[in-house]
Structure formats: structure tokens, C-alpha cells
Motif scaffolding. Structure first.
Motif, PDB file in Angstrom:
ATOM      1  N   CYS A 179       3.416  -5.428   5.025  1.00  0.00           N
ATOM      2  CA  CYS A 179       2.172  -4.722   4.688  1.00  0.00           C
ATOM      3  C   CYS A 179       1.013  -5.719   4.630  1.00  0.00           C
ATOM      4  N   CYS A 213       0.817  -1.225   0.000  1.00  0.00           N
ATOM      5  CA  CYS A 213       0.000   0.000   0.000  1.00  0.00           C
ATOM      6  C   CYS A 213       0.846   1.267   0.000  1.00  0.00           C
ATOM      7  N   ARG A 214       2.067   1.187   0.509  1.00  0.00           N
ATOM      8  CA  ARG A 214       3.014   2.304   0.568  1.00  0.00           C
ATOM      9  C   ARG A 214       2.578   3.435   1.492  1.00  0.00           C
ATOM     10  N   SER A 215       1.567   3.181   2.353  1.00  0.00           N
ATOM     11  CA  SER A 215       1.188   4.244   3.282  1.00  0.00           C
ATOM     12  C   SER A 215       1.021   3.748   4.717  1.00  0.00           C
ATOM     13  N   CYS A 216       0.959   2.443   4.944  1.00  0.00           N
ATOM     14  CA  CYS A 216       0.761   1.944   6.312  1.00  0.00           C
ATOM     15  C   CYS A 216       2.072   2.056   7.100  1.00  0.00           C
ATOM     16  N   CYS A 275       4.878  -0.187   5.666  1.00  0.00           N
ATOM     17  CA  CYS A 275       5.435   0.334   4.411  1.00  0.00           C
ATOM     18  C   CYS A 275       6.305   1.564   4.647  1.00  0.00           C
TER      19      CYS A 275
HETATM   20 ZN    ZN Z   1       1.429  -1.060   3.537  1.00  0.00          ZN
END
Ligand code: ZN
Length: 345
Positions: free
Chosen positions: A107, A93-96, A99
Motif C-alpha cells: 500500500c 488504506c484498506r481500499s487500494c 490492500c
Molecule cells: Zn492501500
């Protein structure tokens, strides 16, 4: 476009070379013409089916690819039509929290492209799409076939040996299955870090190749007494690091081959997951048992620096036209290859 698709799990006969529509891209995606794709064990497991895992159907396998960008989404940055790329196959997701702390492999939304994505979202096709986060400029010194074969194995090995096992100069490392895609990259990474490498393989030809790749000692894991030979080679000490991905068939010998304070690092279990561990060795010798899975994009980029310098070389065993994917997968089952098998659409 043409693609190799399966609609149900089964043997290699469920792979169908079909005409399907080209992927439609989102704002952050790039569409690329697949010039080559590297095969992985995952392709076989997805086709066979795995207990407890639901694979989107119809399914296109293929997680390692290299190609040329044909179309870009409106929010894509840093890439243009015509750029040559390879794929970083771990999608997250690149936002959690995981990540953003560099642990994209934790993730909760993470998945391997071409393995759990779909329907019809993988590399066994003439065209594929991927988020631009997962596109990496192809090193100029690599052919498309080489570029398509390096990403997943390099990431797996780099995370396993460099980040998890923290390999150091002068250490002795035992690498099982030198002929596998990860095995031949593991030899090169271990040598790059100044380690002494004991590699194993199942045939004379593979043992010779392992030595050509830089192994200091190559042993036959079917006929040699691995533990005894490791102890002889290391002056009774044992190895500081064991690189495991074989599992049940080798685990006990891995534990017995370790030096005091040694690290056993494992990323898979191709022969089964019910291994026996003599716990007396674990506490008396203060061993570390380390799991390893995937890695992050930064680790892949770090490893690729050395690929660009020619210090780590992709190993392409054979190439097949995409329509012969079934034969290529049969070759993988036969296990006589050394390195990666690549398909060309
Ligand atoms: Zn993530």
C-alpha cells in the motif's frame, strides 16, 4: 498521561518521560490502556534518525503493544470497552488495489504504527489509539507482556518463511541470529513446519537457548566455520532455506550455505546493506533471492492460531518500567538479550 517522547534525534538521552494529553480518537479508533509494549529495532532507528526519512516530531516510538480498550469510536465494530487487545502495527488504506488483494504491505499509504506515525502516536505511553482494523483480540493464554512482544516478530517471520520461502517439511533451514526477536520465533515456525533447523548465535548461553527452542544444531557465528558445519550437517547438500536479517556480515556465507535450488529470504540488514554476491553460485545452483517485508493481517491471524495452541511461544527476555526506556534501549544495543525486551507503563 505519561509517555516517553523525543523532540529531536540523538542518543538514548533524548528520550524524555513527559506528561502529555491522552490521544483523541476518531470514529474508527479504539483508545486503549497500554499494559505492555514490546521494543523493536525500529525504535532505535527512529530515535537515531535515518537518512531520507522524516519522522513526525515530537515522536512516541513503540509499534507492538497489548492493553485494554477504554473507549471506542462510533463506527467501531466487533470490540467493546474492556476488551483485551494486541496491535497489528502495519497501517494501510484498506481500499487500494494492493490492500484489497491481500498485499497491504505494498500500500502506498502503508506505514508502521509507532515508527512513522505521529506526532505523538505510538506505544511508549500509558494510553494509545489505533484503528479497530489494527486491533486483534489478545490470546487468553498470553500475559500482556507476552502479547506485546509477539505481533511484529510473528508477522515478519510468518510472511518470510511461510509465504515467501514456502518452507516445507523435511527441509533444512539456516537461521541467523537466533537470539533476536525474529530469530527465536523463526526457529519455532520452522520446527512447526517440520523443518530441520540450524541456528546461529554469538554466545554459548544463546546457543543453549536456541537448542531449547528446538534448533537441531546451534553454531557460533563468530567462531564456527558456518558453511563447513552446514555442509557437514546436511551431508554436503546445504540448506534449502536461509533466514537472513543480518545482511553484510553474513550474506556471503548465506549464499555459500544454500543447496541447489535453495532460497535465501531476507527481511533486514542490521550489519549493513552492501553485501557481495558471487553470481556464479546464483545461476549455477539456480538460487532464489527473496525479499520480505511486513505481511498482512491474515498472516498474523494465521500465526496467532498456533500461539493460542502453545505451539509458538513469545520469548520475553526482560521487562522494564516505561520510565526506564533509555536503559531498556541500551540493553538492546548491548545485544546480550535472547528474545524481546518489554516495557510496562
Ligand atoms: Zn492501500
Amino acid at each position: 498521561m505519561k509517555a516517553v517522547v523525543f523532540h529531536e534525534h540523538g542518543g538514548t538521552d533524548v528520550l524524555k518521560y513527559e506528561e502529555i494529553s491522552e490521544p483523541t480518537i476518531g470514529p474508527k479508533d479504539v483508545l486503549f490502556k497500554v499494559r505492555a509494549l514490546g521494543m523493536n529495532r525500529n525504535d532505535l532507528w527512529a530515535r537515531e534518525g535515518l537518512p531520507g526519512i522524516k519522522f513526525p516530531m515530537p515522536h512516541i516510538s513503540g509499534s507492538d503493544a497489548a492493553g485494554v480498550i477504554e473507549q471506542i469510536g462510533e463506527a467501531v465494530e466487533g470490540f467493546r470497552v474492556g476488551d483485551e487487545i494486541l496491535v497489528h502495527s502495519w497501517i494501510s488504506c484498506r481500499s487500494c488495489q494492493a490492500c484489497t488483494s491481500g498485499q497491504e504491505y505494498f500500500c502506498r499509504e502503508g506505514k508502521i504504527w509507532g515508527f512513522l506515525t505521529g506526532p505523538l502516536d505510538g506505544a511508549y505511553a500509558e494510553y494509545a489509539k489505533i484503528s479497530y482494523f489494527n486491533a486483534i483480540p489478545k490470546p487468553e493464554n498470553l500475559s500482556f507482556a507476552e502479547a506485546a512482544s509477539i505481533s511484529m516478530v510473528l508477522l515478519t517471520v510468518w510472511h518470510q518463511l511461510v509465504s515467501r520461502a514456502e518452507i516445507k517439511p523435511g527441509e533444512d533451514v539456516l537461521i541467523w541470529g537466533a537470539g533476536s526477536g525474529i530469530g527465536c520465533v523463526a526457529i519455532q515456525v520452522a520446527k512447526l513446519f517440520g523443518a530441520r533447523v540450524i541456528a546461529t548465535a554469538g554466545t554459548e548461553e544463546k546457543l543453549e537457548r536456541a537448542c531449547q527452542m528446538g534448533a537441531d544444531l546451534a553454531l557460533n557465528h563468530y567462531t564456527d566455520d558456518i558453511v563447513k558445519r552446514v555442509k557437514e550437517f546436511t551431508g554436503k547438500k546445504g540448506v534449502e532455506v536461509v533466514f537472513e536479517h543480518v545482511g553484510e556480515a553474513t550474506w556471503e556465507r548465506s549464499v555459500l550455505s544454500l543447496a541447489f535450488g535453495g532460497r535465501l529470504v531476507i527481511c533486514g540488514n542490521t550489519t549493513g546493506f552492501e553485501a557481495k554476491t558471487d553470481l556464479r553460485f546464483v545461476f549455477n545452483k539456480q538460487l532464489s533471492l527473496l525479499g520480505s517485508h511486513q505481511g498482512n493481517k491474515a498472516e498474523l491471524l494465521e500465526g496467532l492460531k498456533f500461539v493460542k495452541q502453545g505451539l509458538i511461544k513469545p520469548v520475553v527476555w526482560d521487562t522494564f518500567p516505561l520510565m526506564e526506556a533509555a536503559q531498556a534501549q541500551e540493553m538492546m544495543y548491548a545485544g546480550k538479550h535472547f528474545g524481546n525486551i518489554v516495557l510496562i507503563p
